[in-house]
Design a protein around this motif. Sequence first.
Motif, mmCIF file in Angstrom:
data_model
loop_
_atom_site.group_PDB
_atom_site.id
_atom_site.type_symbol
_atom_site.label_atom_id
_atom_site.label_comp_id
_atom_site.label_asym_id
_atom_site.label_seq_id
_atom_site.Cartn_x
_atom_site.Cartn_y
_atom_site.Cartn_z
ATOM 1 N N UNK A 209 23.010 41.338 40.920
ATOM 2 C CA UNK A 209 24.475 41.332 40.756
ATOM 3 C C UNK A 209 25.101 42.703 40.585
ATOM 4 N N UNK A 210 24.305 43.730 40.267
ATOM 5 C CA UNK A 210 24.872 45.071 40.100
ATOM 6 C C UNK A 210 25.571 45.532 41.374
ATOM 7 N N UNK A 211 25.049 45.131 42.534
ATOM 8 C CA UNK A 211 25.666 45.505 43.814
ATOM 9 C C UNK A 211 27.037 44.848 43.966
ATOM 10 N N UNK A 212 27.150 43.608 43.509
ATOM 11 C CA UNK A 212 28.425 42.897 43.602
ATOM 12 C C UNK A 212 29.486 43.549 42.723
ATOM 13 N N UNK A 213 29.085 44.009 41.552
ATOM 14 C CA UNK A 213 30.036 44.616 40.614
ATOM 15 C C UNK A 213 30.738 45.805 41.258
ATOM 16 N N UNK A 214 29.980 46.626 41.963
ATOM 17 C CA UNK A 214 30.552 47.809 42.611
ATOM 18 C C UNK A 214 31.601 47.400 43.639
ATOM 19 N N UNK A 215 31.285 46.369 44.445
ATOM 20 C CA UNK A 215 32.208 45.932 45.497
ATOM 21 C C UNK A 215 33.473 45.313 44.908
ATOM 22 N N UNK A 216 33.322 44.429 43.920
ATOM 23 C CA UNK A 216 34.479 43.759 43.314
ATOM 24 C C UNK A 216 35.423 44.776 42.683
ATOM 25 N N UNK A 217 34.852 45.746 42.009
ATOM 26 C CA UNK A 217 35.682 46.745 41.333
ATOM 27 C C UNK A 217 36.577 47.495 42.316
ATOM 28 N N UNK A 218 36.093 47.701 43.539
ATOM 29 C CA UNK A 218 36.840 48.472 44.529
ATOM 30 C C UNK A 218 37.781 47.629 45.388
ATOM 31 N N UNK A 219 37.465 46.353 45.603
ATOM 32 C CA UNK A 219 38.131 45.588 46.639
ATOM 33 C C UNK A 219 38.977 44.398 46.175
ATOM 34 N N UNK A 220 38.763 43.896 44.963
ATOM 35 C CA UNK A 220 39.386 42.637 44.558
ATOM 36 C C UNK A 220 40.454 42.874 43.498
ATOM 37 N N UNK A 221 41.548 42.109 43.584
ATOM 38 C CA UNK A 221 42.595 42.184 42.578
ATOM 39 C C UNK A 221 43.145 40.798 42.288
ATOM 40 N N UNK A 222 43.807 40.671 41.128
ATOM 41 C CA UNK A 222 44.399 39.393 40.731
ATOM 42 C C UNK A 222 45.529 38.999 41.679
ATOM 43 N N UNK A 223 45.781 37.675 41.766
ATOM 44 C CA UNK A 223 46.923 37.192 42.537
ATOM 45 C C UNK A 223 48.205 37.776 41.938
ATOM 46 N N UNK A 224 48.997 38.531 42.706
ATOM 47 C CA UNK A 224 50.133 39.283 42.137
ATOM 48 C C UNK A 224 51.137 38.437 41.360
ATOM 49 N N UNK A 225 51.580 37.290 41.926
ATOM 50 C CA UNK A 225 52.603 36.490 41.254
ATOM 51 C C UNK A 225 52.088 35.914 39.943
ATOM 52 N N UNK A 226 50.860 35.396 39.956
ATOM 53 C CA UNK A 226 50.284 34.827 38.739
ATOM 54 C C UNK A 226 50.062 35.907 37.697
ATOM 55 N N UNK A 227 49.619 37.084 38.146
ATOM 56 C CA UNK A 227 49.389 38.185 37.210
ATOM 57 C C UNK A 227 50.684 38.611 36.535
#
Length: 441
Positions: A209-227
């Motif tokens: 899972x360490x590989x996934x953490x790097x990708x998520x940190x760079x590419x994923x964000x919360x849904x703007x309206x809900x956030x």
Amino acid sequence: MSTTPPSQALPDGTETGIGDRSASPADGPFGWLRALGPQGRRAFAGAFGGYALDSYDYFTLPLSMVALAAYFGLDSGQTGLFTTVTLVVSAVGGAAAGVIADRIGRVRALLITVTTYAVFTVACGFAPNYETLLVFRALQGLGFGGEWAVGAILVAEYARPRDRGRTLGAIQSSWAVGWGLAVVVYTLVFEFLDDDLAWRVMFWTGALPALLVVWVRRRVQDAPEAAARRRENPQKGNFAAIFRPGTADSPGLLRTTLFAGLLSTGVQGGYYTLATWVPTYLKSERGLSVVGTGGYLTFLISGAFAGYLTGGYLTDRLGRKRNILLFAVLSAAGILTYANIPSGADTLLLILGFPLGFCMSAIFSGFGSFLSELYPTAVRGTGQGFTYNTGRAVGAVFPTLVGFLADSWGVGGALVFGAVGYALAALSLLGLPETRGKELK
């Protein structure tokens, strides 16, 4: 003139949003995925990968159970305690992750949970004794407990109401992917290494899972309206809010929390009874080899993957409650049948693995959408994290009972407690509303 039907108010003041996004051009077999948009699809990939690896790290222990018992000289009760401790502590981790997700955001909470379960899965491989392994496995439960709830909410807030069930069902299917990957690695590791080393190697592979953490940190964000709605609400992450009783002016959330917790307890009590003890049942009572056990589990896991996807579709077609009720009944019947297959009927055991895996997984497909729709945005993570993982913790009693009764009843006979769990799930539906089509506002 527009033909879009108007939104309809629900008792808690939110709107169903019928037709709000249902007229999207993103239709067809994968319309639900295209409708997420680029950001939503990245969130989907992050949650899918996180839950698959969560599953992988979880199954490193059940698959290694026989080797662990021999290495440390454990009885069935002690090995069953591994699962109990993991699931009990996961309730703490899940509740905490839910509050964190409401306060600092879904993606940040996802990163914390994935990192936690990966670190302590690897640590299990270095355990010098039973007590240390028990502690590391408990700490792994902190991250394990929070990942699903956080990932499910992240994707639910991107999904359109009419196909939220199948979208979250697809996320659930990643559990079967991780489970299948764990079985493949288990088969290879235990085939070519001595058991005393093989179980340690299984845990060390939990570093993936360490590989996934790097990708998520760079590419994923919360849904703007809900956030934005979450940040503006002063009640975000208020743990007490999910236990607030109803009044004349407000329906409150206490009733929802109690019955959602009971639902989670029943479904997960049944599921983890099977997930924990079927590998041991196949190897110790049915006399299958490592390769043979992997073959039988392939049918079970294939059924699980198909069940997640089918259940996701049915939860949008039939409704959340009907889907859960249908597969609670079928899962209970499947357990009783599977555990009572006569000795020598190994072909029948192999064939029935597929429908058993199908039913026990299809019931989960509606969970992500159902629990997300039961709570408002400000406490969605808190409510979903608490109810789902409290269900895990209380449901942990079921595999523990199997462990303590296995010596006298046999593992197959003790599996009946899984059917009892599904009966509790069916009863809990009496106290919960149907939420199909509800807009997350």
